[in-house]
Design an enzyme around this catalytic site. Structure first.
Site, PDB file in Angstrom:
ATOM      1  N   CYS A   1       0.794  -1.233   0.000  1.00  0.00           N
ATOM      2  CA  CYS A   1       0.000   0.000   0.000  1.00  0.00           C
ATOM      3  C   CYS A   1       0.829   1.288   0.000  1.00  0.00           C
ATOM      4  O   CYS A   1       0.366   2.322  -0.469  1.00  0.00           O
ATOM      5  CB  CYS A   1      -0.936   0.001   1.200  1.00  0.00           C
ATOM      6  SG  CYS A   1      -1.853  -1.548   1.403  1.00  0.00           S
TER       7      CYS A   1
ATOM      8  N   ASN B   1      -9.952  -1.650  -3.999  1.00  0.00           N
ATOM      9  CA  ASN B   1      -8.629  -1.350  -3.444  1.00  0.00           C
ATOM     10  C   ASN B   1      -7.578  -2.094  -4.268  1.00  0.00           C
ATOM     11  O   ASN B   1      -7.478  -3.322  -4.206  1.00  0.00           O
ATOM     12  CB  ASN B   1      -8.592  -1.801  -1.986  1.00  0.00           C
ATOM     13  CG  ASN B   1      -7.251  -1.579  -1.307  1.00  0.00           C
ATOM     14  OD1 ASN B   1      -6.220  -1.434  -1.952  1.00  0.00           O
ATOM     15  ND2 ASN B   1      -7.259  -1.574   0.019  1.00  0.00           N
TER      16      ASN B   1
ATOM     17  N   HIS C   1      -3.981   6.489  -0.228  1.00  0.00           N
ATOM     18  CA  HIS C   1      -4.222   5.111  -0.663  1.00  0.00           C
ATOM     19  C   HIS C   1      -5.712   4.821  -0.552  1.00  0.00           C
ATOM     20  O   HIS C   1      -6.333   5.062   0.496  1.00  0.00           O
ATOM     21  CB  HIS C   1      -3.417   4.154   0.223  1.00  0.00           C
ATOM     22  CG  HIS C   1      -3.860   2.731   0.156  1.00  0.00           C
ATOM     23  ND1 HIS C   1      -3.982   2.040  -1.028  1.00  0.00           N
ATOM     24  CD2 HIS C   1      -4.235   1.861   1.149  1.00  0.00           C
ATOM     25  CE1 HIS C   1      -4.412   0.819  -0.773  1.00  0.00           C
ATOM     26  NE2 HIS C   1      -4.572   0.679   0.528  1.00  0.00           N
TER      27      HIS C   1
END
Length: 341
Positions: A118, A298, A268
């Site tokens: 991430c 995501n 993020h």
């Protein structure tokens, strides 16, 4: 004037196959959930999912080819290739070397993999900046690509609703300027959080075997094995609430600016609920903060550059803007930087 690194272009690519919220409900038989329930909690309508024969390497190559096809640069101009992924084709050789060959890059071009998840985009910008401003490269190609779907058990509701597959390619080039276009970076690590977002089996510590592939059901009714992705959602949420505001403030302190001085914020894209909570906690205006993972989910290391490109295409980010980028998650690892578009 000095030689400084600047983002020249971002392109992204999603595999064509998608998994909608309704697909999830039907495939997992979750009668108590609705499509809107999933959207309200995650901000996601659908995710792109690779086919069994598609890999993160394939997605990354497609993202780069879009850039080449747009005549932004040619393969011969690339001096260094950085490939961030947590789903490589092989343990060895490095996927970056294979990508280098498939893209037809010069033999005097460096290529390396790194596994960061991430926060990987922030780390990649830092590496590219170092290569350029040290005089070792003029054009660095940063590819971030993930296929978490390959690690997720199809009966695990906690992770299957959130993650999607995708890739982004960022071209960072050398320019002569008195300004820093990529700068004011902050990094952090807390390895004690590693067990909270992990694929336990499959590496050298715990090799794959029939035993580790045995499925079990957790207390929330999610089914997975040790070879699947595990995420402790509440702990990840608490980690983000503790780390992200402090990290943003560290960057602001470096440049002696306040929240109000930043033109736009791209974090993020973990999930809508978490991002909105962070935005309100830091008192960031809604029209200066990107939240939109509705069409992709995501995408881990690819989420920030995809979000930046989307925000630019939507007219939210404009040339000359100062944009704060923040990555956080698996590791635990985090990083933030201020860029000028």
């Amino acid at each position: 004037m000095k030689c400084t690194a600047r983002i020249r272009r971002i392109t992204y690519y999603f595999p064509p196959t998608t998994l909608s919220n309704n697909d999830l409900i039907e495939s997992m038989g979750i009668k108590k959930w609705s499509e809107d329930d999933i959207y309200q909690k995650t901000g996601i309508i659908k995710r792109h999912i690779v086919q069994p024969n598609e890999t993160a390497l394939d997605l990354g190559i497609q993202a780069v080819k879009k850039m080449f096809d747009d005549n932004i640069c040619s393969a011969s101009e690339i001096d260094f290739l950085l490939f961030c992924t947590q789903s490589p084709d092989y343990f060895l050789p490095a996927s970056a070397c294979i990508m280098h060959d498939k893209l037809g890059l010069n033999n005097n071009c460096g290529a390396l993999d790194y596994n960061q998840g991430c926060s990987g985009y922030i780390y990649g910008l830092s590496l590219a900046k170092g290569l350029i401003e040290s005089g070792n490269a003029k054009n660095v190609l940063l590819v971030t690509s993930e296929t978490y779907s390959k690690f997720i058990n199809k009966k695990d509701r906690s992770t299957r609703t959130i993650f999607g597959d995708g890739a982004a390619a960022t071209l960072i080039g050398a320019v002569e300027s008195d300004h820093d276009f990529i700068g004011s970076m902050v990094f952090g690590t807390n390895g004690k959080g590693a067990p909270n977002l992990i694929v336990t089996a499959g590496g050298m510590r715990l090799p794959l075997s029939d035993k580790v592939k045995t499925e079990f059901e957790d207390e929330d009714g999610n089914i997975r094995s040790q070879a699947n992705l595990y995420m402790n959602g509440p702990e990840i949420f608490n980690f983000a609430l503790q780390v992200v505001p402090k990290t943003v403030q560290e960057v602001l302190s470096k440049v002696k600016l306040g929240i109000e001085d930043i033109d736009y914020f791209v974090f993020h894209q973990a999930n809508k609920f978490m991002l909105e909570h962070l935005r309100k906690k830091m008192k960031i205006m809604k029209d200066k903060f990107w939240v939109d993972l509705s069409e992709c989910g995501n995408t881990v290391s690819a989420s920030i550059p995809i979000a930046v490109r989307m925000a630019m295409d939507a007219g939210k980010i404009k040339t000359g803007d100062y944009v704060m980028l923040v990555g956080f998650g698996v590791g635990y690892s985090w990083g933030a930087c201020l860029i000028k578009i």
